[in-house]
Design a protein around this motif. Structure first.
Motif, short mmCIF file in Angstrom:
data_model
loop_
_atom_site.label_atom_id
_atom_site.label_comp_id
_atom_site.label_asym_id
_atom_site.label_seq_id
_atom_site.Cartn_x
_atom_site.Cartn_y
_atom_site.Cartn_z
N ASP A 259 -67.84 46.97 2.88
CA ASP A 259 -68.70 48.03 3.44
C ASP A 259 -69.66 48.65 2.44
O ASP A 259 -70.64 49.29 2.86
CB ASP A 259 -67.83 49.13 4.05
CG ASP A 259 -66.90 48.60 5.12
OD1 ASP A 259 -67.27 47.62 5.81
OD2 ASP A 259 -65.79 49.15 5.28
N GLY A 260 -69.39 48.51 1.13
CA GLY A 260 -70.27 49.11 0.14
C GLY A 260 -70.29 50.62 0.21
O GLY A 260 -69.29 51.27 0.51
N GLY A 261 -71.43 51.20 -0.10
CA GLY A 261 -71.58 52.66 -0.10
C GLY A 261 -71.14 53.24 -1.43
O GLY A 261 -71.35 52.66 -2.50
N THR A 262 -70.53 54.43 -1.37
CA THR A 262 -70.01 55.08 -2.57
C THR A 262 -68.58 54.59 -2.80
O THR A 262 -67.68 54.94 -2.04
CB THR A 262 -70.03 56.61 -2.41
OG1 THR A 262 -71.38 57.03 -2.16
CG2 THR A 262 -69.51 57.29 -3.67
N CYS A 263 -68.39 53.79 -3.82
CA CYS A 263 -67.08 53.20 -4.09
C CYS A 263 -66.42 53.90 -5.26
O CYS A 263 -67.07 54.15 -6.28
CB CYS A 263 -67.23 51.71 -4.42
SG CYS A 263 -67.81 50.70 -3.04
N PRO A 264 -65.13 54.21 -5.16
CA PRO A 264 -64.42 54.86 -6.27
C PRO A 264 -64.53 54.05 -7.55
O PRO A 264 -64.34 52.84 -7.55
CB PRO A 264 -62.97 54.91 -5.77
CG PRO A 264 -63.07 54.85 -4.28
CD PRO A 264 -64.26 53.98 -4.00
N GLY A 265 -64.89 54.74 -8.64
CA GLY A 265 -64.96 54.11 -9.94
C GLY A 265 -66.26 53.42 -10.25
O GLY A 265 -66.47 52.97 -11.38
N ILE A 266 -67.15 53.30 -9.27
CA ILE A 266 -68.45 52.65 -9.49
C ILE A 266 -69.54 53.69 -9.32
O ILE A 266 -69.64 54.30 -8.26
CB ILE A 266 -68.65 51.46 -8.53
CG1 ILE A 266 -67.53 50.44 -8.71
CG2 ILE A 266 -70.01 50.81 -8.76
CD1 ILE A 266 -67.60 49.27 -7.75
N GLY A 267 -70.36 53.89 -10.33
CA GLY A 267 -71.29 55.01 -10.36
C GLY A 267 -72.60 54.79 -9.63
O GLY A 267 -73.43 55.69 -9.59
N TYR A 268 -72.83 53.60 -9.10
CA TYR A 268 -74.06 53.36 -8.36
C TYR A 268 -73.73 53.04 -6.90
O TYR A 268 -72.60 52.68 -6.56
CB TYR A 268 -74.86 52.22 -8.98
CG TYR A 268 -74.12 50.91 -9.10
CD1 TYR A 268 -74.14 49.96 -8.08
CD2 TYR A 268 -73.40 50.59 -10.25
CE1 TYR A 268 -73.46 48.76 -8.19
CE2 TYR A 268 -72.73 49.39 -10.38
CZ TYR A 268 -72.76 48.48 -9.34
OH TYR A 268 -72.09 47.29 -9.46
N GLU A 269 -74.71 53.18 -6.03
CA GLU A 269 -74.53 52.87 -4.62
C GLU A 269 -74.39 51.37 -4.45
O GLU A 269 -75.22 50.58 -4.92
CB GLU A 269 -75.72 53.40 -3.81
CG GLU A 269 -75.53 53.37 -2.31
CD GLU A 269 -74.67 54.50 -1.79
OE1 GLU A 269 -74.40 54.52 -0.57
OE2 GLU A 269 -74.26 55.38 -2.58
N VAL A 270 -73.34 50.98 -3.76
CA VAL A 270 -72.99 49.57 -3.65
C VAL A 270 -73.48 48.99 -2.33
O VAL A 270 -73.42 49.64 -1.29
CB VAL A 270 -71.45 49.42 -3.77
CG1 VAL A 270 -70.99 48.03 -3.30
CG2 VAL A 270 -70.99 49.69 -5.20
N ALA A 271 -73.95 47.75 -2.39
CA ALA A 271 -74.21 46.98 -1.18
C ALA A 271 -72.99 46.13 -0.89
O ALA A 271 -72.58 45.31 -1.72
CB ALA A 271 -75.44 46.08 -1.37
N GLY A 272 -72.36 46.35 0.24
CA GLY A 272 -71.21 45.55 0.62
C GLY A 272 -71.61 44.19 1.13
O GLY A 272 -72.79 43.91 1.41
N MET A 273 -70.63 43.31 1.26
CA MET A 273 -70.92 41.97 1.73
C MET A 273 -71.52 41.97 3.14
O MET A 273 -72.38 41.15 3.46
CB MET A 273 -69.65 41.12 1.70
CG MET A 273 -69.06 40.97 0.30
SD MET A 273 -70.23 40.29 -0.91
CE MET A 273 -69.67 41.10 -2.41
N GLN A 274 -71.09 42.92 3.98
CA GLN A 274 -71.70 43.03 5.30
C GLN A 274 -73.17 43.37 5.21
O GLN A 274 -74.00 42.84 5.97
CB GLN A 274 -70.97 44.08 6.14
CG GLN A 274 -71.45 44.16 7.59
CD GLN A 274 -71.11 42.90 8.37
OE1 GLN A 274 -69.95 42.58 8.59
NE2 GLN A 274 -72.14 42.18 8.82
#
Length: 493
Positions: free
Chosen positions: A337-352
């Motif tokens: 799903d990506g988004g705001t992921c714990p431990g990762i400081g940037y906005e994530v693009a999920g596989m979806q």
């Protein structure tokens, strides 16, 4: 593989606001179709800059090249862009087609994006010109386009592929395994300022791979180089990089080999557990793709190769959000799903998100998706499998002798259930022993189940640090690479 050799979201944490409603409407006084229409969208904005896009629809006679012009009225300045050659003189902005998206049939559309700075106001442009004709208003289709050479058709002799049950099959329905090598270089040479490829990729170099009886080549890529971002030397970025990739894909396919295009290095600053670098730029493996550029990268790649069903897309080299998050559930949710992921400081693009970007560009190509733990863990891949309207998803596994899941018992318990429901490809297999005992085991297990695998890597590095399959680009194998070569020749005489 983490081999030799960004999220400060445009330097404003929390300042980005989605403003996708900033669109230019199509205006037609008489109700007739305008000669061309342009939809201008501000997709995000922060205190000193913004990201925008234009979607151009040609309602005139077909053109083989295009140039869009418009004027900024608020002091905005384009700083970089993608899917077009962007320039600005004073307030006038010009976007001209790339070599791969110049043809616009009647009724056809093309999109391009850009980043720009602004101060004071960010007024939306009010007038657009396509090849000299004013768009979004009634107009006669009078301009004569400048012709450009027609590119050769893509596809070569490589088979068009799609998913059928648990198999990859060609257009005739015959099962097809991807058995080959990785060709590293396109992920790191450009961003390091040395070139585009590490070693030759000419006909002789591809023929040497084909002579091993390989039928696939996985090609790692760099999103900043493809998008032509300002930190990469222009000669190795944007159109130059894209054209080099297109040329390589065409050459690979001309030898009947399947090209697998893969996002390897990406933007986003990560300094947590197992960080490969502290750089915000795409100079190492990050735990997850970034939401800032990765969707644009895949939309552009997909748009480039959507008419070439021989090309396979591998979403992201080796995700490892499990090293940043505290629970497996958090890691798999981040993965999908990506988004705001714990431990990762940037906005994530999920596989979806990335699947949606590819399908949104009109591409139905086969998509490979690796799991957690550097694509070594597929234990919950089926549970979190993204949705794909095309039904063309493949699970991707990476296996090295030093990984956690590197035994037949693990393969039986975690890989076999996945392979019973979707095609499974080992996108990377290898070992750091300068021998081939481990890859022999992997190949046998995958052979027994009719699955696919590709060795890392067709580069002339030291086999323990690479590991490298070859000692020269004519195809002389290392003591490690000889195992893959002899096996491929034995099963594909």
């Amino acid at each position: 593989m983490r081999h030799p050799p960004r999220s400060v979201l445009l330097a404003v944490t929390g300042a980005v606001a989605l403003v996708g409603a900033a669109l230019v409407p199509v205006v037609s006084a008489s109700g007739a179709t305008p000669a061309c229409t342009v939809q201008y969208t501000v997709t995000s904005q922060w205190d000193t800059g913004f990201q925008g896009s234009v979607t151009i629809t040609n309602n005139m006679a077909a053109v083989s090249s295009w140039s869009l012009g418009f004027d900024f009225g608020g002091g905005q300045k384009v700083t970089q862009g993608w899917s077009a050659k962007w320039s600005q003189s004073g307030t006038t902005v010009t976007a001209t087609n790339e070599s791969w998206n110049g043809s616009l049939a009647t009724g056809a559309s093309v999109s391009a994006g850009f980043l720009a700075s602004w101060s004071g106001s960010n007024a939306v442009p009010t007038a657009f010109r396509l090849n000299g004709t004013t768009c979004n208003v009634d107009s006669e289709p009078t301009p004569t386009p400048t012709p450009t050479p027609t590119e050769p058709p893509t596809g070569g002799s490589a088979p068009a592929l799609h998913v059928s049950g648990t198999k990859l099959v060609d257009a005739g329905g015959t099962a097809h395994r991807l058995l080959g090598v990785n060709r590293s270089g396109g992920e790191f040479m450009c961003v390091q300022g040395y070139g585009i490829w590490d070693g030759p990729v000419d006909d002789a170099a591809i023929k040497a791979i084909a002579d091993w009886k390989a039928d696939a080549i996985r090609i790692p890529l760099n999103e900043e180089c493809w998008l032509g971002l300002s930190n990469v030397k222009p000669e190795y970025a944007g159109a130059n990089y894209i054209n080099a990739v297109k040329d390589l894909v065409a050459r690979v396919e001309s030898y009947g080999l399947t090209p697998i295009l893969e996002l390897h290095w990406s933007y986003g600053q990560y300094t947590g557990n197992s960080s490969g670098c502290s750089d915000v730029h795409a100079t190492c493996q990050k735990p997850m793709p970034d939401a800032q550029y990765a969707p644009s990268f895949w939309s552009s790649v997909a748009g480039t190769f959507k008419d070439d069903q021989a090309a396979v897309f591998d979403l992201f080299n080796e995700p490892y959000p499990d090293r940043a998050t505290s629970t497996a559930t958090q890691a798999w949710q981040c993965w999908r799903d990506g988004g705001t992921c714990p431990g990762i400081g940037y906005e994530v693009a999920g596989m979806q998100d990335l699947v949606d970007s590819i399908r949104g560009a009109g591409a139905r190509n086969v998509i490979m998706i690796g799991g957690l733990a550097y694509s070594n863990d597929l234990s919950q891949w089926l549970t979190y499998k993204p949705t794909d309207p095309a039904g063309n998803l493949v699970a991707a596994y990476h296996g090295y002798n030093f990984n956690t899941c590197a035994s037949e018992s693990c393969w039986n318990s975690t890989l076999a259930p996945v392979a019973a429901q979707v095609p499974l490809v080992a996108g990377e297999i290898g070992e750091n022993t300068c021998s081939h005992a481990f890859v022999d085991q992997v190949m046998k297990w995958f052979d027994d189940r009719g699955l696919s695998y590709l060795g890392w890597t067709w580069n002339t590095w030291d086999c323990s640090s690479g590991p490298s399959l070859i000692s020269d680009y004519s195809g002389t194998p290392t003591a490690y690479g000889v195992g893959l070569r002899d096996h491929l020749r034995a099963i594909n005489p």
